[in-house]
Enzyme design. Structure first.
Site, short mmCIF file in Angstrom:
data_model
loop_
_atom_site.label_atom_id
_atom_site.label_comp_id
_atom_site.label_asym_id
_atom_site.label_seq_id
_atom_site.Cartn_x
_atom_site.Cartn_y
_atom_site.Cartn_z
N ARG A 186 0.84 -1.20 0.00
CA ARG A 186 0.00 0.00 0.00
C ARG A 186 0.88 1.25 0.00
NH1 ARG A 186 -5.20 1.68 -0.93
NH2 ARG A 186 -6.16 2.79 0.80
N THR B 228 -9.80 0.52 -9.40
CA THR B 228 -8.90 -0.36 -8.69
C THR B 228 -8.99 -1.57 -9.58
OG1 THR B 228 -9.27 0.50 -6.45
CG2 THR B 228 -8.78 -1.82 -6.57
N ASN C 21 -6.32 4.32 -6.73
CA ASN C 21 -7.52 4.85 -6.09
C ASN C 21 -8.57 5.10 -7.16
OD1 ASN C 21 -9.19 5.46 -4.02
ND2 ASN C 21 -8.47 7.53 -3.69
N1 GLY Z 1 -8.49 3.08 -2.95
C1 GLY Z 1 -9.50 2.16 -2.65
C2 GLY Z 1 -9.18 1.31 -1.49
O1 GLY Z 1 -8.02 1.04 -1.23
O2 GLY Z 1 -10.08 0.89 -0.80
#
Ligand code: GLY
Length: 589
Positions: free
Chosen positions: A128, A400, A420
């Site tokens: 992430r 996503t 995102n």
């Molecule tokens: N950006 C969407 C998520 O990670 O939930």
């Protein structure tokens, strides 16, 4: 040879001018040039004919890859054919999607990988994005203290430190079989020589032109008026991929690529520095494993809320006879909505990056906790979300993308990765040709202020330097009686968790074939706003009227999720199902 060089020169000129051309015009020429390269793999096996045939349902004897783009699925399959395992294939698919599916595939974003080895052991990789070192809690507030959505959603300040490349290097180093560079190679080829745009992608790029112009001071490879079959070439991206191929981590987080990222940041008021890039590390984390009847659900822990909320939903519905009630029946929709309402309220209060905030994971996923949360469930009446707060324990266009892979040995990998929202921050790194994420919007910019997906949060998900923003991504692997049973995941912002949940119970409880479990319309509730969102025909008029009488508010919306799933049969056969909501496609052996 001279002719080949002349052709190469001509193609280079054409590509440099970024003139869209028809796939049919150019396909043979490109093939000819590619086979001339030393060690280039046979392009015919990784470039299905255009217009691409998408396999929405595919049976395989040995291995399966399902992703958002037929070329990416073919790249994954090619790696499996060459002796790579599911992790190798996943790495190659991540890079391929960065080229062929720029709306969400990425090297400028991040994601999560869940791995179940053939021997039943499992792990997860967190790649992430992180908040830059210079980030701070109030960075998206104006002088009056109000959140300015534009700042966290678009442009340079919205960008988190990308994790995808570090993640892929880690995944390959720990669990791969093939050399890392060989997994990047197919994508260099796709970026350098181009690929044909599908109708959907051409339309989407055309719809983004104003934004690309607004957030970039240079002409990006995505600028243009595109039509189906146009070849898109990404020469700068090919160079970045070549640097990653040559230098691994330093090819992206150091050297020329890092210089270009930092220069891009400086030019647009962004805050990512060389130090941010150098410090980035992907992290191995213990999965959330929950039991539901004869199934074990292996999913992503914080900084994703996915594994916890999925576990909560299953715990909350487990005592009820949902299979008797039937698929999308009033009783089922009501129960699931009430479970979702409660679990998402918990998400808002209790979930964030567990490296920074103590997420009460064990309590949240306990069955007794679910029983307490459902104690005020009324089978006849909707509970108002305003009457629900988080239990006491001690959002995109929703782009996503997800891919699911099972290899010949029976290793399974489930990956969800993102910029995102669609095309992320819309910022393309000048001279490097890749899009940067707008993941900072997944933090809670201010307590109670909804993000892009309407999700609210508080302290647990407040911005801090180097913290990871809370995610809903839910890459999941499911065992039945301890044997590999399903690999599943989806994009969709806040709807990710409920789409994974519905796909699983559609098969496990309602007995639907995987195809229907994936393709049938879905519904979603997330506590706030207090509404059941439905895809067109998810609920009949009659049912809708009944649910409204019970106090539910119902609203139609566009697609919910784009699920990529693999079901493993007891005889070892594999069924790959790609969602009909996009260009998604399965490739199998
Ligand atoms: N950006 C969407 C998520 O990670 O939930």
């Amino acid at each position: 040879m001279k002719n080949k060089l002349t052709l190469l020169f001509a193609l280079t000129l054409i590509f440099a001018c970024n003139v869209p051309r028809q796939a049919t015009d150019i396909k043979e020429e490109v093939k000819e040039v590619i086979v001339e390269e030393t060690n280039a793999p046979d392009v015919s096996s990784t470039s299905p004919d255009f217009p691409f045939t998408t396999n929405k349902v595919l049976m395989g004897e040995k291995a399966m890859v399902v992703s958002a783009h037929p070329l990416a699925s073919e790249v994954g399959l090619e790696i499996l054919r060459k002796g790579g395992n599911a992790v190798d294939a996943a790495v190659a698919v991540q890079f391929a999607l960065a080229v062929v599916y720029p709306a969400a595939g990425n090297i400028g974003g991040g994601g999560f990988m869940v791995i179940r080895h053939a021997d039943g052991t499992n792990t997860t990789l967190d790649y992430r994005e992180k908040a830059p070192l210079a980030a701070h809690r109030d960075m998206y507030l104006d002088k009056k203290g109000d959140a300015v959505a534009e700042l966290s959603r678009r442009g340079h300040l919205a960008v988190g430190v990308p994790g995808a490349v570090a993640g892929m290097i880690q995944a390959n180093a720990q669990h791969g079989l093939l050399p890392f560079a060989s997994l990047v190679k197919p994508s260099i080829r796709l970026a350098k020589h181009g690929f044909a745009l599908t109708e959907r992608e051409a339309k989407r790029l055309n719809g983004q032109q104003e934004e690309f112009t607004k957030y970039n001071s240079h002409t990006t490879p995505y600028h243009g008026t595109w039509k189906t079959g146009d070849i898109i070439v990404q020469a700068d991206l090919a160079d970045v991929l070549q640097r990653i191929y040559d230098n691994g981590f330093d090819g992206f987080y150091g050297g020329k690529t890092a210089d270009l990222i930092v220069a891009e940041m400086k030019s647009g008021g962004g805050i990512i520095t060389h130090e941010d890039l150098k410090k980035y590390k992907a992290v191995w984390r213990e999965p959330i494993v929950s039991e539901y009847k004869e199934y074990n659900i292996i999913s992503m822990p914080p900084p994703s809320s996915g594994g916890i909320v999925l576990s909560q939903l299953l715990n909350m519905i487990e005592p009820y006879p949902v299979s008797e009630w039937g698929f999308q029946s009033t009783k089922s929709v009501h129960l699931i909505t009430e479970a979702e309402r409660r679990a998402y309220a918990d998400r808002a209060e209790h979930m964030g990056d567990s490296d920074f905030y103590e997420v009460p994971v064990n309590q949240l996923i306990e069955k007794e906790y679910a029983t307490k949360r459902m104690a005020n469930f009324d089978p006849k009446k909707a509970t108002l979300s305003s009457a629900i707060s988080a239990g006491k324990v001690l959002e995109e266009s929703e782009e996503t993308t997800h891919f699911s892979i099972v290899d010949v040995q029976g290793n399974a990998v489930s990956v969800t990765t993102t910029l995102n929202s669609g095309y992320g921050s819309k910022v393309v790194v000048k001279g490097a040709g890749f899009l940067l994420n707008n993941e900072m919007d997944d933090f809670s910019a201010k307590p109670g202020v909804p993000n892009l997906f309407g999700l609210v949060g508080g302290e647990a998900n407040a911005i801090e330097p180097e913290k990871r923003m809370l995610s809903s991504m839910t890459p999941t692997i499911i065992e039945k009686n301890n044997e590999l049973y399903m690999v599943v995941g989806t994009p969709g912002g806040s709807t990710i968790i409920t789409s994974v949940f519905q796909t699983f119970i559609n098969v496990a409880e309602y007995g639907l074939p995987l195809k229907d479990a994936v393709h049938n319309p879905r519904f979603h509730h997330q506590w706030l706003p207090d509404k059941i969102f439905i895809e067109n025909d998810a609920i009949s008029q009659e049912e809708r009227a009944t649910l409204e009488k019970m106090g539910h508010q119902i609203e139609k919306r566009g697609y919910i999720g784009r699920v990529e799933a693999i079901l493993i049969y007891p005889d070892g056969k594999l069924e790959g199902v790609a969602d009909i909501r996009g260009d998604d496609s399965a490739a199998g052996l």
